[in-house]
Design a protein around this motif. Sequence first.
Motif, PDB file in Angstrom:
ATOM      1  N   GLY A 111      25.812  14.244  34.006  1.00 16.90           N
ATOM      2  CA  GLY A 111      26.409  14.176  35.334  1.00 16.90           C
ATOM      3  C   GLY A 111      27.399  15.294  35.599  1.00 16.90           C
ATOM      4  O   GLY A 111      27.716  15.583  36.748  1.00 16.90           O
ATOM      5  N   ASP A 112      27.915  15.948  34.549  1.00 18.27           N
ATOM      6  CA  ASP A 112      28.841  17.066  34.729  1.00 18.27           C
ATOM      7  C   ASP A 112      28.105  18.262  35.326  1.00 18.27           C
ATOM      8  O   ASP A 112      26.945  18.520  35.007  1.00 18.27           O
ATOM      9  CB  ASP A 112      29.466  17.491  33.398  1.00 18.27           C
ATOM     10  CG  ASP A 112      30.533  16.518  32.926  1.00 18.27           C
ATOM     11  OD1 ASP A 112      30.995  15.689  33.733  1.00 18.27           O
ATOM     12  OD2 ASP A 112      30.911  16.602  31.741  1.00 18.27           O
ATOM     13  N   VAL A 113      28.806  19.006  36.179  1.00 18.84           N
ATOM     14  CA  VAL A 113      28.248  20.217  36.782  1.00 18.84           C
ATOM     15  C   VAL A 113      28.909  21.410  36.105  1.00 18.84           C
ATOM     16  O   VAL A 113      30.136  21.519  36.068  1.00 18.84           O
ATOM     17  CB  VAL A 113      28.494  20.248  38.302  1.00 18.84           C
ATOM     18  CG1 VAL A 113      27.998  21.562  38.896  1.00 18.84           C
ATOM     19  CG2 VAL A 113      27.805  19.077  38.968  1.00 18.84           C
ATOM     20  N   LEU A 114      28.099  22.293  35.550  1.00 16.17           N
ATOM     21  CA  LEU A 114      28.585  23.486  34.849  1.00 16.17           C
ATOM     22  C   LEU A 114      28.300  24.721  35.688  1.00 16.17           C
ATOM     23  O   LEU A 114      27.214  24.863  36.245  1.00 16.17           O
ATOM     24  CB  LEU A 114      27.899  23.638  33.494  1.00 16.17           C
ATOM     25  CG  LEU A 114      27.981  22.466  32.528  1.00 16.17           C
ATOM     26  CD1 LEU A 114      27.217  22.785  31.259  1.00 16.17           C
ATOM     27  CD2 LEU A 114      29.422  22.155  32.197  1.00 16.17           C
ATOM     28  N   THR A 115      29.280  25.622  35.747  1.00 17.22           N
ATOM     29  CA  THR A 115      29.123  26.910  36.416  1.00 17.22           C
ATOM     30  C   THR A 115      29.496  27.971  35.398  1.00 17.22           C
ATOM     31  O   THR A 115      30.596  27.935  34.842  1.00 17.22           O
ATOM     32  CB  THR A 115      30.048  26.995  37.640  1.00 17.22           C
ATOM     33  OG1 THR A 115      29.827  25.853  38.464  1.00 17.22           O
ATOM     34  CG2 THR A 115      29.782  28.253  38.438  1.00 17.22           C
ATOM     35  N   PHE A 116      28.595  28.911  35.153  1.00 20.03           N
ATOM     36  CA  PHE A 116      28.852  29.924  34.126  1.00 20.03           C
ATOM     37  C   PHE A 116      28.003  31.163  34.388  1.00 20.03           C
ATOM     38  O   PHE A 116      26.963  31.099  35.048  1.00 20.03           O
ATOM     39  CB  PHE A 116      28.561  29.362  32.731  1.00 20.03           C
ATOM     40  CG  PHE A 116      27.175  28.801  32.564  1.00 20.03           C
ATOM     41  CD1 PHE A 116      26.143  29.597  32.095  1.00 20.03           C
ATOM     42  CD2 PHE A 116      26.898  27.488  32.877  1.00 20.03           C
ATOM     43  CE1 PHE A 116      24.872  29.088  31.951  1.00 20.03           C
ATOM     44  CE2 PHE A 116      25.628  26.970  32.731  1.00 20.03           C
ATOM     45  CZ  PHE A 116      24.615  27.769  32.261  1.00 20.03           C
ATOM     46  N   PRO A 117      28.452  32.320  33.852  1.00 19.56           N
ATOM     47  CA  PRO A 117      27.650  33.541  33.994  1.00 19.56           C
ATOM     48  C   PRO A 117      26.466  33.503  33.034  1.00 19.56           C
ATOM     49  O   PRO A 117      26.592  33.071  31.893  1.00 19.56           O
ATOM     50  CB  PRO A 117      28.631  34.650  33.622  1.00 19.56           C
ATOM     51  CG  PRO A 117      29.643  34.003  32.761  1.00 19.56           C
ATOM     52  CD  PRO A 117      29.729  32.576  33.202  1.00 19.56           C
ATOM     53  N   TRP A 118      25.332  33.962  33.523  1.00 18.97           N
ATOM     54  CA  TRP A 118      24.128  34.029  32.698  1.00 18.97           C
ATOM     55  C   TRP A 118      23.378  35.285  33.085  1.00 18.97           C
ATOM     56  O   TRP A 118      22.730  35.331  34.126  1.00 18.97           O
ATOM     57  CB  TRP A 118      23.287  32.782  32.917  1.00 18.97           C
ATOM     58  CG  TRP A 118      22.173  32.625  31.953  1.00 18.97           C
ATOM     59  CD1 TRP A 118      22.249  32.539  30.604  1.00 18.97           C
ATOM     60  CD2 TRP A 118      20.779  32.516  32.269  1.00 18.97           C
ATOM     61  NE1 TRP A 118      21.016  32.382  30.060  1.00 18.97           N
ATOM     62  CE2 TRP A 118      20.091  32.363  31.059  1.00 18.97           C
ATOM     63  CE3 TRP A 118      20.069  32.531  33.453  1.00 18.97           C
ATOM     64  CZ2 TRP A 118      18.719  32.229  30.996  1.00 18.97           C
ATOM     65  CZ3 TRP A 118      18.699  32.393  33.384  1.00 18.97           C
ATOM     66  CH2 TRP A 118      18.032  32.246  32.170  1.00 18.97           C
ATOM     67  N   GLY A 119      23.519  36.302  32.257  1.00 22.66           N
ATOM     68  CA  GLY A 119      22.950  37.604  32.604  1.00 22.66           C
ATOM     69  C   GLY A 119      23.726  38.181  33.761  1.00 22.66           C
ATOM     70  O   GLY A 119      24.949  38.231  33.754  1.00 22.66           O
ATOM     71  N   ASN A 120      23.020  38.590  34.813  1.00 19.97           N
ATOM     72  CA  ASN A 120      23.702  39.110  36.006  1.00 19.97           C
ATOM     73  C   ASN A 120      23.766  38.048  37.109  1.00 19.97           C
ATOM     74  O   ASN A 120      23.983  38.363  38.266  1.00 19.97           O
ATOM     75  CB  ASN A 120      23.008  40.371  36.520  1.00 19.97           C
ATOM     76  CG  ASN A 120      21.566  40.111  36.903  1.00 19.97           C
ATOM     77  OD1 ASN A 120      21.044  39.017  36.697  1.00 19.97           O
ATOM     78  ND2 ASN A 120      20.919  41.121  37.459  1.00 19.97           N
ATOM     79  N   LYS A 121      23.577  36.795  36.750  1.00 16.91           N
ATOM     80  CA  LYS A 121      23.577  35.693  37.703  1.00 16.91           C
ATOM     81  C   LYS A 121      24.693  34.708  37.370  1.00 16.91           C
ATOM     82  O   LYS A 121      25.239  34.714  36.276  1.00 16.91           O
ATOM     83  CB  LYS A 121      22.254  34.935  37.640  1.00 16.91           C
ATOM     84  CG  LYS A 121      21.034  35.784  37.839  1.00 16.91           C
ATOM     85  CD  LYS A 121      19.799  34.982  37.568  1.00 16.91           C
ATOM     86  CE  LYS A 121      18.591  35.888  37.498  1.00 16.91           C
ATOM     87  NZ  LYS A 121      17.408  35.191  37.026  1.00 16.91           N
ATOM     88  N   ILE A 122      24.983  33.865  38.315  1.00 12.30           N
ATOM     89  CA  ILE A 122      25.878  32.740  38.096  1.00 12.30           C
ATOM     90  C   ILE A 122      25.006  31.494  38.121  1.00 12.30           C
ATOM     91  O   ILE A 122      24.329  31.219  39.116  1.00 12.30           O
ATOM     92  CB  ILE A 122      26.968  32.636  39.183  1.00 12.30           C
ATOM     93  CG1 ILE A 122      27.831  33.880  39.195  1.00 12.30           C
ATOM     94  CG2 ILE A 122      27.806  31.381  38.984  1.00 12.30           C
ATOM     95  CD1 ILE A 122      28.663  34.076  37.960  1.00 12.30           C
ATOM     96  N   LYS A 123      24.974  30.759  37.019  1.00 12.50           N
ATOM     97  CA  LYS A 123      24.167  29.542  36.937  1.00 12.50           C
ATOM     98  C   LYS A 123      25.021  28.346  37.308  1.00 12.50           C
ATOM     99  O   LYS A 123      26.179  28.243  36.906  1.00 12.50           O
ATOM    100  CB  LYS A 123      23.641  29.326  35.522  1.00 12.50           C
ATOM    101  CG  LYS A 123      22.523  30.264  35.126  1.00 12.50           C
ATOM    102  CD  LYS A 123      21.296  30.027  35.930  1.00 12.50           C
ATOM    103  CE  LYS A 123      20.214  29.408  35.128  1.00 12.50           C
ATOM    104  NZ  LYS A 123      18.972  29.262  35.879  1.00 12.50           N
ATOM    105  N   VAL A 124      24.461  27.445  38.061  1.00 11.66           N
ATOM    106  CA  VAL A 124      25.083  26.165  38.389  1.00 11.66           C
ATOM    107  C   VAL A 124      24.074  25.098  37.998  1.00 11.66           C
ATOM    108  O   VAL A 124      22.990  25.008  38.579  1.00 11.66           O
ATOM    109  CB  VAL A 124      25.433  26.058  39.890  1.00 11.66           C
ATOM    110  CG1 VAL A 124      26.084  24.716  40.187  1.00 11.66           C
ATOM    111  CG2 VAL A 124      26.336  27.200  40.306  1.00 11.66           C
ATOM    112  N   VAL A 125      24.415  24.326  36.969  1.00  8.81           N
ATOM    113  CA  VAL A 125      23.501  23.307  36.464  1.00  8.81           C
ATOM    114  C   VAL A 125      24.238  21.986  36.324  1.00  8.81           C
ATOM    115  O   VAL A 125      25.460  21.951  36.156  1.00  8.81           O
ATOM    116  CB  VAL A 125      22.883  23.708  35.105  1.00  8.81           C
ATOM    117  CG1 VAL A 125      22.058  24.970  35.226  1.00  8.81           C
ATOM    118  CG2 VAL A 125      23.931  23.863  34.039  1.00  8.81           C
ATOM    119  N   GLN A 126      23.466  20.920  36.391  1.00 12.54           N
ATOM    120  CA  GLN A 126      24.001  19.589  36.148  1.00 12.54           C
ATOM    121  C   GLN A 126      23.439  19.094  34.829  1.00 12.54           C
ATOM    122  O   GLN A 126      22.226  19.180  34.588  1.00 12.54           O
ATOM    123  CB  GLN A 126      23.619  18.627  37.264  1.00 12.54           C
ATOM    124  CG  GLN A 126      24.199  17.253  37.082  1.00 12.54           C
ATOM    125  CD  GLN A 126      23.858  16.333  38.240  1.00 12.54           C
ATOM    126  OE1 GLN A 126      22.987  16.624  39.046  1.00 12.54           O
ATOM    127  NE2 GLN A 126      24.563  15.222  38.321  1.00 12.54           N
TER     128      GLN A 126
END
Length: 167
Positions: A111-126
């Motif tokens: 249920g937690d939402v993570l925001t982090f850099p991944w390569g040249n993108k910003i990933k937003v995953v649950q």
Amino acid sequence: MTQRTAVSPTRSTAPRSTAPRSTSRAAAGQQPPARTARDAGADATALFMEDAAAAGRDAATEAGGRQRLDKWLWCARFYKSRTQAAKLCADGLIRINRMPVTKAAQAVKPGDVLTFPWGNKIKVVQVSRIGARRGPADEARGLYLDLRPADADLPPPRATACNPAVI
């Protein structure tokens, strides 16, 4: 003059017997199975591996469905090593539920939402579930739900000489 020697009440002064002690197998006339050092090492390794696997499976349930952030990112195959994930945490580049994280040991749960850099993108995953191991890519994709649409991965259009209207 006579010399006195102090004898501890727990130590026996009787001579020790060198005869082997009888065991239940020896009394029954059975020989213990012949074991080599290699067999003992293999058995110990197998027991250790079973215990380690059981501990990994039980760790998620014991922690109430929580896992270290760096380990989850590694299990979900976002980073090649836990060290890389831990460094990003220490640098404050990862967020859990919009809050910056500075410790790799921060617990994540479904249920937690993570925001982090991944390569040249910003990933937003649950986080969908906790990872028990770093498995194949299909298994890793089941650990999270990507919250960014597929077209959001493309960079925004840039103004060029051919298309100056794009701002």
